[in-house]
Each structure stands twice: as structure tokens, then as C-alpha cells.
Motif scaffolding. Structure first.
Motif, PDB file in Angstrom:
ATOM      1  N   VAL A 178       5.570  -4.797  -0.434  1.00  0.00           N
ATOM      2  CA  VAL A 178       5.995  -3.496   0.847  1.00  0.00           C
ATOM      3  C   VAL A 178       6.446  -3.840   1.702  1.00  0.00           C
ATOM      4  O   VAL A 178       6.739  -4.263   2.425  1.00  0.00           O
ATOM      5  CB  VAL A 178       5.004  -2.717   0.567  1.00  0.00           C
ATOM      6  N   ALA A 179       5.292  -5.319   2.120  1.00  0.00           N
ATOM      7  CA  ALA A 179       5.603  -6.276   3.280  1.00  0.00           C
ATOM      8  C   ALA A 179       5.357  -7.867   2.851  1.00  0.00           C
ATOM      9  O   ALA A 179       4.814  -7.941   1.798  1.00  0.00           O
ATOM     10  CB  ALA A 179       4.663  -6.290   4.078  1.00  0.00           C
ATOM     11  N   ALA A 180       6.245  -8.521   3.846  1.00  0.00           N
ATOM     12  CA  ALA A 180       5.646  -9.585   3.877  1.00  0.00           C
ATOM     13  C   ALA A 180       5.820 -10.238   4.957  1.00  0.00           C
ATOM     14  O   ALA A 180       6.370 -10.255   6.001  1.00  0.00           O
ATOM     15  CB  ALA A 180       6.931 -10.783   3.210  1.00  0.00           C
ATOM     16  N   ILE A 181       4.812 -11.671   5.203  1.00  0.00           N
ATOM     17  CA  ILE A 181       4.486 -12.486   6.263  1.00  0.00           C
ATOM     18  C   ILE A 181       4.704 -13.914   6.112  1.00  0.00           C
ATOM     19  O   ILE A 181       4.509 -14.573   5.258  1.00  0.00           O
ATOM     20  CB  ILE A 181       3.305 -12.207   6.887  1.00  0.00           C
ATOM     21  N   SER A 182       6.055 -14.420   6.529  1.00  0.00           N
ATOM     22  CA  SER A 182       6.043 -15.997   6.809  1.00  0.00           C
ATOM     23  C   SER A 182       4.632 -16.722   6.886  1.00  0.00           C
ATOM     24  O   SER A 182       3.961 -16.852   7.597  1.00  0.00           O
ATOM     25  CB  SER A 182       7.084 -16.682   7.274  1.00  0.00           C
ATOM     26  N   ALA A 183       4.450 -18.417   7.369  1.00  0.00           N
ATOM     27  CA  ALA A 183       3.874 -18.955   7.651  1.00  0.00           C
ATOM     28  C   ALA A 183       3.962 -18.893   8.796  1.00  0.00           C
ATOM     29  O   ALA A 183       2.631 -18.705   9.718  1.00  0.00           O
ATOM     30  CB  ALA A 183       3.990 -20.344   6.768  1.00  0.00           C
ATOM     31  N   SER A 184       4.972 -18.778   9.711  1.00  0.00           N
ATOM     32  CA  SER A 184       5.173 -18.925  10.862  1.00  0.00           C
ATOM     33  C   SER A 184       4.897 -17.463  11.502  1.00  0.00           C
ATOM     34  O   SER A 184       4.850 -17.416  13.105  1.00  0.00           O
ATOM     35  CB  SER A 184       6.840 -19.448  11.418  1.00  0.00           C
ATOM     36  N   GLY A 185       4.986 -16.222  11.031  1.00  0.00           N
ATOM     37  CA  GLY A 185       4.341 -15.455  11.446  1.00  0.00           C
ATOM     38  C   GLY A 185       6.181 -13.883  10.952  1.00  0.00           C
ATOM     39  O   GLY A 185       5.684 -12.648  11.599  1.00  0.00           O
ATOM     40  N   ALA A 186       6.654 -14.567  10.981  1.00  0.00           N
ATOM     41  CA  ALA A 186       7.746 -13.340  11.182  1.00  0.00           C
ATOM     42  C   ALA A 186       7.640 -12.288   9.890  1.00  0.00           C
ATOM     43  O   ALA A 186       7.355 -12.988   8.515  1.00  0.00           O
ATOM     44  CB  ALA A 186       9.344 -14.593  10.000  1.00  0.00           C
ATOM     45  N   GLY A 235      -0.474 -22.547   5.523  1.00  0.00           N
ATOM     46  CA  GLY A 235       0.887 -23.035   5.083  1.00  0.00           C
ATOM     47  C   GLY A 235       1.927 -22.197   4.008  1.00  0.00           C
ATOM     48  O   GLY A 235       2.776 -22.815   3.755  1.00  0.00           O
ATOM     49  N   ARG A 236       1.808 -20.914   3.293  1.00  0.00           N
ATOM     50  CA  ARG A 236       2.309 -20.246   3.076  1.00  0.00           C
ATOM     51  C   ARG A 236       2.323 -18.903   3.179  1.00  0.00           C
ATOM     52  O   ARG A 236       1.571 -18.657   4.039  1.00  0.00           O
ATOM     53  CB  ARG A 236       1.439 -19.837   1.180  1.00  0.00           C
ATOM     54  N   ALA A 237       3.978 -18.041   3.197  1.00  0.00           N
ATOM     55  CA  ALA A 237       3.676 -16.827   3.129  1.00  0.00           C
ATOM     56  C   ALA A 237       3.024 -16.311   2.347  1.00  0.00           C
ATOM     57  O   ALA A 237       2.998 -16.874   1.150  1.00  0.00           O
ATOM     58  CB  ALA A 237       4.951 -16.740   2.786  1.00  0.00           C
ATOM     59  N   MET A 238       2.499 -14.807   2.764  1.00  0.00           N
ATOM     60  CA  MET A 238       1.780 -13.998   2.280  1.00  0.00           C
ATOM     61  C   MET A 238       2.767 -12.632   2.173  1.00  0.00           C
ATOM     62  O   MET A 238       3.471 -12.362   2.949  1.00  0.00           O
ATOM     63  CB  MET A 238       0.438 -13.242   2.646  1.00  0.00           C
ATOM     64  N   ALA A 239       2.490 -11.593   1.364  1.00  0.00           N
ATOM     65  CA  ALA A 239       2.849 -10.842   0.544  1.00  0.00           C
ATOM     66  C   ALA A 239       1.797  -9.371   0.828  1.00  0.00           C
ATOM     67  O   ALA A 239       0.797 -10.210  -0.599  1.00  0.00           O
ATOM     68  CB  ALA A 239       4.066 -10.662  -0.094  1.00  0.00           C
TER      69      ALA A 239
END
Length: 120
Positions: free
Chosen positions: A48-56, A31-35
Motif C-alpha cells: 500500500v505504502a512504503a517509506i525509505s530510511a531517508s523519508g522518501a 536504517g531500514r525502509a518500512m512498508a
């Protein structure tokens, strides 16, 4: 104590590829974004890059078209595929678990970092 564990760094030549992995405990992943962040010697840390919990996903301009961030929710792991590496990509790369679901959330938990060196 929450620990994120990165792997996959190393020494490569310009134009080559590397894939970084970051494994996180469920409390720091689900349930968390990661980066992914990086810090080169003498420079400030940058996202550099990040991804939301839903994949954006979102990328810094300097890596667009070369780097891809992805996540495997079954393994609580986030990846950074780095292609066409350049010497200016040399840095310590760290993954972070962000506070919320959006990739705009601030980082909360960090990994220890892995060195990426691009040199001929």
C-alpha cells in the motif's frame, strides 16, 4: 525473534479516517525502509505504502491522495494515516521492515496484522 506490533485498526464508516501504528525493535527499524501491506479476503497481498530510511515515500495508485505514510525515528514507529476510507480499503493491514534503506527492498520482518473494516 523480531516482532513488529501494529495497532489502530477498527470499524469505520466510508469517508472516515484511521491511523495505524507499527512499533519495531531498533534492529528492524533503524536504517531500514518500512512498508504497509494489505490483504483483502480472496485477494493477494499488496503493498500500500512504503517509506525509505531517508523519508522518501511511495504509494499504490488506489490510495494516493488519501493515505500518508510517515515514520518517527525517535520512537521506532511507522504510521499510516488513512483518510476518506472506502469499502474497498477493507483488509488486514500489516507492516513490514524491509531489507534495505530503499522502499524498493523486499520485506524481511512482519507484524501480525490489524483488521480495517470500512462499512456503513
Amino acid at each position: 525473534q523480531v516482532r513488529l506490533v501494529e495497532s489502530g485498526g477498527g470499524l469505520v464508516q466510508p469517508g472516515e479516517s484511521l491511523r495505524l501504528s507499527c512499533a519495531a525493535p531498533d534492529t528492524a527499524f533503524s536504517g531500514r525502509a518500512m512498508a504497509w501491506y494489505r490483504q483483502a479476503p480472496g485477494k493477494e497481498r499488496e503493498s500500500v505504502a512504503a517509506i525509505s530510511a531517508s523519508g522518501a515515500t511511495d504509494y499504490v495508485d488506489s490510495v494516493k491522495g488519501r493515505f500518508t505514510i510517515s515514520r518517527d525515528n525517535t520512537k521506532n514507529t511507522v504510521y499510516l494515516q488513512m483518510n476518506s476510507l472506502k469499502p474497498e480499503d477493507t483488509a488486514v493491514y500489516s507492516c513490514a521492515s524491509l531489507v534495505g534503506r530503499s522502499y524498493l527492498s523486499p520485506p524481511q520482518y512482519w507484524g501480525q496484522g490489524t483488521q480495517v473494516t470500512v462499512s456503513s
